[in-house]
Design an enzyme around this catalytic site. Structure first.
Site, PDB file in Angstrom:
ATOM      1  N   LEU A 159      38.527  29.783   8.655  1.00 16.66           N
ATOM      2  CA  LEU A 159      39.370  30.590   8.821  1.00 16.66           C
ATOM      3  C   LEU A 159      40.530  30.291   7.596  1.00 16.66           C
ATOM      4  O   LEU A 159      41.787  30.436   7.567  1.00 16.66           O
ATOM      5  CB  LEU A 159      40.474  30.369  10.101  1.00 16.66           C
ATOM      6  N   HIS A 214      32.668  38.594   9.425  1.00 20.22           N
ATOM      7  CA  HIS A 214      34.024  38.845   9.722  1.00 20.22           C
ATOM      8  C   HIS A 214      33.888  40.030  11.071  1.00 20.22           C
ATOM      9  O   HIS A 214      32.856  40.992  11.110  1.00 20.22           O
ATOM     10  CB  HIS A 214      34.761  39.818   8.741  1.00 20.22           C
TER      11      HIS A 214
HETATM   12  C1  GAR Z   1      33.326  35.020  14.923  1.00 17.01           C
HETATM   13  O1  GAR Z   1      33.610  36.249  15.780  1.00 17.01           O
HETATM   14  C2  GAR Z   1      33.640  35.287  13.539  1.00 17.01           C
HETATM   15  O2  GAR Z   1      33.137  36.605  13.135  1.00 17.01           O
HETATM   16  C3  GAR Z   1      35.245  35.005  13.229  1.00 17.01           C
HETATM   17  O3  GAR Z   1      35.367  34.160  14.070  1.00 17.01           O
HETATM   18  C4  GAR Z   1      34.402  33.912  15.091  1.00 17.01           C
HETATM   19  C5  GAR Z   1      33.795  32.531  15.106  1.00 17.01           C
HETATM   20  O4  GAR Z   1      33.281  32.247  16.213  1.00 17.01           O
HETATM   21  N1  GAR Z   1      35.353  34.959  11.970  1.00 17.01           N
HETATM   22  C6  GAR Z   1      36.472  35.579  11.385  1.00 17.01           C
HETATM   23  O5  GAR Z   1      37.340  36.195  12.222  1.00 17.01           O
HETATM   24  C7  GAR Z   1      36.655  35.417  10.075  1.00 17.01           C
HETATM   25  N2  GAR Z   1      37.779  36.199   9.465  1.00 17.01           N
HETATM   26  P1  GAR Z   1      32.198  31.026  16.425  1.00 17.01           P
HETATM   27  O6  GAR Z   1      33.104  29.904  15.914  1.00 17.01           O
HETATM   28  O7  GAR Z   1      31.969  30.885  17.806  1.00 17.01           O
HETATM   29  O8  GAR Z   1      30.828  31.092  15.664  1.00 17.01           O
END
Ligand code: GAR
Length: 190
Positions: free
Chosen positions: A85, A104
């Site tokens: 992030l 994303h």
């Molecule tokens: C995922 O859904 C990813 O697409 C999103 O965070 C989540 C992480 O989940 N990414 C963003 O929002 C980037 N801007 P995880 O830690 O369980 O893989």
């Protein structure tokens, strides 16, 4: 062997799926998992998967450059942002040109930009009564959620959708596509 560093900040489901996808392969491996939130569950997942995991803070990323040193020591070839992030430091972009892949949880350019991450994205999509959402896998540049799109997949947003139910749909799409798109992108670059 092509070596991946996975960067994450949270739960780590994508990091786990990518690691499991490449397990047993003799051409691509996950070299390390790097995280920037001390108690993030991604660290526990890495431990269970037997992948080296290291925590780095803001200074390590943006001032001292030790994260980049660590990745070089581990002979990292590609950087995978899996729920990471923070903006990637310029120095890292220069070290890995067109070799940093992000996922994303929306159809960029919609629902991208600063503050649009994880659950915030799904809340906004549901609040705006969108009919569809999806995932975007892309190469990153120095701005949030920009750069060359590698792949998008869509899902319907139903009238009674909640941010949680949408998050579950998005996670399924991520599981189905993210490891494969990483694999194909690496192959296409050779
Ligand atoms: C995922 O859904 C990813 O697409 C999103 O965070 C989540 C992480 O989940 N990414 C963003 O929002 C980037 N801007 P995880 O830690 O369980 O893989």
């Amino acid at each position: 062997m092509t070596r991946l560093a996975i960067l994450g900040s949270g739960n780590g489901t994508n990091a786990q799926q990518i690691t499991e996808y490449f397990a047993g392969r003799n051409d691509v491996e996950v070299a390390c998992i790097i995280y920037n939130v001390r108690d993030a569950f991604i660290a526990e997942r890495a431990r269970r998967l037997g992948v080296e995991a290291r925590y780095f803070g803001r200074k390590d990323f943006y001032e001292t450059g030790v994260v980049l040193d660590y990745m070089k020591e581990r002979n990292v070839d590609w950087v995978i942002l899996a729920g990471f992030l923070w903006l990637v430091p310029e120095e890292m972009l220069r070290a890995y040109p067109a070799r940093i892949i992000n996922i994303h949880p929306a159809l960029l350019p919609a629902y991208g930009g600063k503050g649009m991450y994880g659950h915030h994205v799904h809340e906004a999509v549901v609040a705006n009564h969108e009919k569809e959402s999806g995932i975007t896998i892309h190469l990153i540049d120095s701005q949030y959620d920009r750069g060359t799109t590698l792949f998008q997949a869509r899902c319907a947003v139903s009238p009674d959708e909640t941010p949680d139910s949408l998050a579950a749909k998005i996670h399924l799409l991520e599981k189905e596509h993210f490891p494969r798109v990483i694999d194909e992108t690496i192959k296409a670059s050779k």
